[in-house]
Design a protein around this motif. Structure first.
Motif, mmCIF file in Angstrom:
data_model
loop_
_atom_site.group_PDB
_atom_site.id
_atom_site.type_symbol
_atom_site.label_atom_id
_atom_site.label_comp_id
_atom_site.label_asym_id
_atom_site.label_seq_id
_atom_site.Cartn_x
_atom_site.Cartn_y
_atom_site.Cartn_z
ATOM 1 N N ALA A 1 0.626 -1.185 0.157
ATOM 2 C CA ALA A 1 -0.001 -0.024 -0.033
ATOM 3 C C ALA A 1 0.843 1.359 -0.056
ATOM 4 C CB ALA A 1 -1.058 0.142 1.089
ATOM 5 N N ASN A 2 1.906 1.379 0.712
ATOM 6 C CA ASN A 2 2.746 2.287 0.807
ATOM 7 C C ASN A 2 3.748 2.722 -0.575
ATOM 8 O OD1 ASN A 2 2.234 3.110 3.342
ATOM 9 N ND2 ASN A 2 3.916 1.852 4.475
ATOM 10 N N ALA A 3 3.929 1.657 -1.264
ATOM 11 C CA ALA A 3 4.342 1.488 -2.518
ATOM 12 C C ALA A 3 3.449 2.226 -3.445
ATOM 13 C CB ALA A 3 4.951 0.246 -3.126
ATOM 14 N N ARG A 4 2.516 1.735 -3.596
ATOM 15 C CA ARG A 4 1.364 2.290 -4.466
ATOM 16 C C ARG A 4 1.064 3.846 -4.180
ATOM 17 N NH1 ARG A 4 -2.498 -3.119 -4.064
ATOM 18 N NH2 ARG A 4 -1.554 -3.968 -5.554
ATOM 19 N N LEU A 5 1.120 4.202 -2.854
ATOM 20 C CA LEU A 5 0.821 5.565 -2.670
ATOM 21 C C LEU A 5 1.838 6.524 -2.983
ATOM 22 C CD1 LEU A 5 -0.822 7.810 -1.312
ATOM 23 C CD2 LEU A 5 0.352 7.087 1.105
ATOM 24 N N ALA A 6 3.156 5.681 -2.748
ATOM 25 C CA ALA A 6 4.224 6.889 -3.222
ATOM 26 C C ALA A 6 4.483 7.012 -4.892
ATOM 27 C CB ALA A 6 5.614 5.880 -2.898
#
Length: 154
Positions: free
Chosen positions: A74-79
């Motif tokens: 999720a953090n990678a997608r948000l970044a």
């Protein structure tokens, strides 16, 4: 006209990010190049699974990173989503799982990109002595030219 040759040569850029300031700087350089050449951009974040290194004849081992979680994804997608909004060009985003250099080279081959853009230093400095520089491995194994972007010291 020199610029016309560059436009034809660069039609698809693969820009790799890992959340580090160096990769964000490289992404912005890649976005600028994409705007100038009207190139398609694929922005990719590679999540590296932990590497298991045996340390003895019995069952001892060391891992280079914790296991990946849904939160990491999720953090990678948000970044990627946040960074792609700064691009000024249309951007396809992807999250891949694997060894970064290998995953990026394989993806570049699969997508038929004309140039890979990476930062000179990423977040993996702690494991660099074990695994080598990701950008160096990409330069030596990529199926296309590679632009390694170094941040200027201020």
């Amino acid at each position: 006209m020199e610029g016309a040759g560059v436009v034809r040569m660069l039609q698809h850029l693969l820009i790799a990010v890992d959340g580090s300031p160096s990769s964000h700087h490289a992404a912005h350089q890649g976005f600028g190049l994409a705007r100038q050449t009207h190139s398609k951009v694929t922005l990719v974040f590679v999540l590296e699974p932990p590497t298991v290194i045996p340390v003895g004849p019995l069952s001892g081992y060391v891992t280079t990173a914790p296991a990946r979680t849904e939160e990491d994804l999720a953090n990678a997608r948000l970044a990627l989503r946040t960074l792609s909004q700064e691009a000024g060009v249309p951007v396809d985003t992807r999250v891949e799982l694997g060894a970064p250099a290998d995953a990026l080279c394989e993806l570049a081959e699969h997508l038929g990109v004309d140039l890979i853009v990476v930062g000179a230093r990423g977040l993996g400095a702690g494991s660099r002595w074990l695994l080598g520089s990701v950008s160096d491995r990409i330069v030596h194994h990529a199926p296309c030219p590679v632009m390694v972007v170094r941040e200027r010291k201020r």
